[in-house]
Design a protein around this motif. Structure first.
Motif, PDB file in Angstrom:
ATOM      1  N   GLY A  55      89.690  28.914  65.333  1.00 13.86           N
ATOM      2  CA  GLY A  55      90.033  30.997  65.909  1.00 13.86           C
ATOM      3  C   GLY A  55      90.323  30.244  67.603  1.00 13.86           C
ATOM      4  O   GLY A  55      90.591  29.005  67.632  1.00 13.86           O
ATOM      5  N   GLU A  58      87.309  27.543  68.405  1.00 13.60           N
ATOM      6  CA  GLU A  58      87.517  26.926  68.549  1.00 13.60           C
ATOM      7  C   GLU A  58      88.659  25.423  69.263  1.00 13.60           C
ATOM      8  O   GLU A  58      88.792  24.350  69.223  1.00 13.60           O
ATOM      9  CB  GLU A  58      87.804  26.444  67.200  1.00 13.60           C
ATOM     10  CG  GLU A  58      86.331  27.149  66.780  1.00 13.60           C
ATOM     11  CD  GLU A  58      86.260  29.152  66.100  1.00 13.60           C
ATOM     12  OE1 GLU A  58      87.211  29.777  66.758  1.00 13.60           O
ATOM     13  OE2 GLU A  58      85.045  29.204  66.491  1.00 13.60           O
ATOM     14  N   PRO A  64      85.131  23.003  65.397  1.00 16.11           N
ATOM     15  CA  PRO A  64      85.540  23.922  64.727  1.00 16.11           C
ATOM     16  C   PRO A  64      83.803  25.017  64.593  1.00 16.11           C
ATOM     17  O   PRO A  64      82.389  24.769  64.835  1.00 16.11           O
ATOM     18  CB  PRO A  64      85.267  23.534  62.918  1.00 16.11           C
ATOM     19  CG  PRO A  64      85.257  22.033  63.344  1.00 16.11           C
ATOM     20  CD  PRO A  64      85.237  21.646  64.707  1.00 16.11           C
ATOM     21  N   ASN A  91      87.849  22.701  58.287  1.00 16.51           N
ATOM     22  CA  ASN A  91      88.689  23.203  58.212  1.00 16.51           C
ATOM     23  C   ASN A  91      89.492  22.631  57.093  1.00 16.51           C
ATOM     24  O   ASN A  91      89.905  22.033  57.070  1.00 16.51           O
ATOM     25  CB  ASN A  91      89.102  23.864  59.586  1.00 16.51           C
ATOM     26  CG  ASN A  91      87.617  25.356  60.032  1.00 16.51           C
ATOM     27  OD1 ASN A  91      87.574  25.966  59.750  1.00 16.51           O
ATOM     28  ND2 ASN A  91      87.809  24.749  61.574  1.00 16.51           N
TER      29      ASN A  91
HETATM   30  N1  URA Z   1      86.805  30.479  61.196  1.00 15.41           N
HETATM   31  C1  URA Z   1      87.207  29.599  60.449  1.00 15.41           C
HETATM   32  O1  URA Z   1      87.159  29.447  58.961  1.00 15.41           O
HETATM   33  N2  URA Z   1      86.220  27.951  61.071  1.00 15.41           N
HETATM   34  C2  URA Z   1      86.389  28.182  62.299  1.00 15.41           C
HETATM   35  O2  URA Z   1      86.117  27.029  62.702  1.00 15.41           O
HETATM   36  C3  URA Z   1      86.120  28.763  63.741  1.00 15.41           C
HETATM   37  C4  URA Z   1      86.710  30.663  62.693  1.00 15.41           C
END
Ligand code: URA
Length: 196
Positions: A55, A58, A64, A91
């Motif tokens: 997001g 991040e 993450p 992720n």
């Molecule tokens: N949502 C996710 O899936 N990953 C992230 O790193 C932050 C929010």
């Protein structure tokens, strides 16, 4: 794109993978990223959590799960007695989709080898998908998170499950109780593996 910050891994395989990832231009998301969000945590962890995509926070920090959803996730780890330093977190996508839209299938296809390689290097015993997108990519295409969260499947060397995405819990706090039960079960599974 910020390419000046370079993590130094002791292990050349990790460093190589990280360098490839942070300079990747395989899909259009590299044009809008601030940072590639490679992954974080213990590279020898027995457990790996896999989210969807970075997001805004991040993307800005290159790490993450550091935004609101990440902070909520940390609270679950703490509540069930799992140290963040004992897990590896990554992720499906390493670059932020604009406006946090769902990752496109072709973006996932282009990016998934980074995650595959991370899994190969970490060799966790347990993989926990955080949310529907990761579960649909890693467990089954038609995975139904509302119905199937918390169920376990053995895939090759890995025990896998999926839990609700912490961002969903921010929007729908009624699901928090289920999340706590699922995360307690994750901790129990981890303890079982350590005892065996
Ligand atoms: N949502 C996710 O899936 N990953 C992230 O790193 C932050 C929010």
């Amino acid at each position: 794109m910020n390419e000046s910050k370079v993590l130094i891994f002791d292990d050349a395989r990790w460093q190589q993978l990280y360098d490839k990832c942070r300079t990747c231009t395989d899909c259009g998301l590299h044009c809008t990223r601030t940072n590639c969000v490679f992954g974080t945590g213990n590279i020898n962890a027995d457990i790996m959590f896999v989210g969807e995509a970075p997001g805004q926070n991040e993307d800005l920090q290159g790490v993450p799960f550091v935004g609101r959803a990440g902070q909520l996730f940390d609270r679950y780890l703490y509540a069930v007695g799992i140290e963040r330093s004992d897990v590896y977190i990554a992720n499906i996508l390493k670059c932020r989709p604009p406006q946090n839209r769902d990752p496109l299938p072709e973006e996932q296809d282009r990016c998934i080898n980074y995650l595959r390689e991370q899994v190969r290097l970490v060799r966790p015993r347990i993989i926990v998908c955080l949310g529907r997108i990761a579960a649909m990519r890693l467990i089954r295409k038609d995975y139904m998170i509302t119905k199937e969260h918390g169920q376990w499947v053995q895939r090759g060397d890995f025990l896998m499950t999926a839990v609700y995405h912490p961002a969903l819990l921010l929007r729908d706090p009624r699901k928090k109780e289920d999340m706590l039960l699922d995360m307690k079960a994750v901790k129990e599974k981890l303890d079982e593996l350590h005892k065996a």
